[in-house]
Design an enzyme around this catalytic site. Sequence first.
Site, PDB file in Angstrom:
ATOM      1  N   GLY A   1       0.821  -1.209   0.000  1.00  8.85           N
ATOM      2  CA  GLY A   1       0.000   0.000   0.000  1.00  8.85           C
ATOM      3  C   GLY A   1       0.849   1.250   0.000  1.00  8.85           C
ATOM      4  O   GLY A   1       0.508   2.255   0.631  1.00  8.85           O
TER       5      GLY A   1
ATOM      6  N   TYR B   1     -13.978  -5.196  10.478  1.00 11.00           N
ATOM      7  CA  TYR B   1     -12.696  -4.503  10.463  1.00 11.00           C
ATOM      8  C   TYR B   1     -11.936  -4.767  11.758  1.00 11.00           C
ATOM      9  O   TYR B   1     -10.732  -5.080  11.738  1.00 11.00           O
ATOM     10  CB  TYR B   1     -12.908  -3.003  10.276  1.00 11.00           C
ATOM     11  CG  TYR B   1     -11.624  -2.214  10.278  1.00 11.00           C
ATOM     12  CD1 TYR B   1     -10.746  -2.259   9.192  1.00 11.00           C
ATOM     13  CD2 TYR B   1     -11.268  -1.425  11.377  1.00 11.00           C
ATOM     14  CE1 TYR B   1      -9.558  -1.541   9.205  1.00 11.00           C
ATOM     15  CE2 TYR B   1     -10.086  -0.704  11.388  1.00 11.00           C
ATOM     16  CZ  TYR B   1      -9.229  -0.765  10.303  1.00 11.00           C
ATOM     17  OH  TYR B   1      -8.050  -0.059  10.317  1.00 11.00           O
TER      18      TYR B   1
END
Length: 314
Positions: A21, A171
């Site tokens: 990322g 999450y």
Amino acid sequence: MSDWTAADVPDRTGRTAVVTGANGGLGLETTRILARKGARVVMACRSLDRGERAVEDVRVTDPDADLDVRELDLASLDSVAAFADGLDEPVDLLVNNAGVMWGPYRETEDGFEAQFGINHLGHFALTGHLLDRLRTGDSTRVVTVSSALHSRADGVPDEFDEREYDPRVAYARSKLANLLFAYELDRRADRLTSAACHPGWAATDLQTRGAEIAGNRLRLLVTRAANALLAQDPAAGVLPTLYAATAPDVVGGGYYGPSGFMNMRGPPERQASSEASYDREAARRLWSRSEALTGVEYDLSPSGEGDEADAVGD
């Protein structure tokens, strides 16, 4: 440690780091500072175009930065394997940073719930595939970026029910899985240091992307306003990652985060994570399940041969 800043990152010349990322947010800031300190940084990005734009951004201030953009889609086990196969060099640091947050129920290419599949399983597979390269590095570290929100999860379920899906719970569970993995890796591995961190509240597009995917304009506006008023910028939010990745006093199995108000901002320090994150039996179950789901088995024997002893870390 209380006044530690990016200026305290030691020289990284001659070292290679892989950052997932790396094209935006905390991944880009991690890349920027490591490259500034002399590291060669392999930028693992889902989009090569965004990765190349990130390179241009870094080189505005650091024209000699040694950067290598490569494609990695953590939502695809084939992409993870291809990335690892194409990386034929020793790796001194792996930063498992990329992730997704909230959003509606989605599945990865391999049929996993997206947050668990990308945030945990993709990084589990990547670390396993890179193990041989990591073990040849000097003072090798694996840093896995979790979240303070992991404390809202009391465990990681074996299955996700789409009908009862709560993206915030999912999450939190994926971030708990990050910690269970990071701590178990450190217990099992004898030639690398595995540590974890969290950024506190940092203003990146991670929070807003879920609202955008869901098409929830109200949540998007509220999130943007909260980021503007309360969050620290990515340059500050990345400090726990950089500390875990480079500071000489980092310990294996350590967890690092901001030391300021409610651990949301401020210089990095070592902290305690939730009670559930230290559950060794849960970590072993998750490890076995992750190997079964990804097809990636870790060989952590000292000689590179034979079976890894079950008692390691006990």
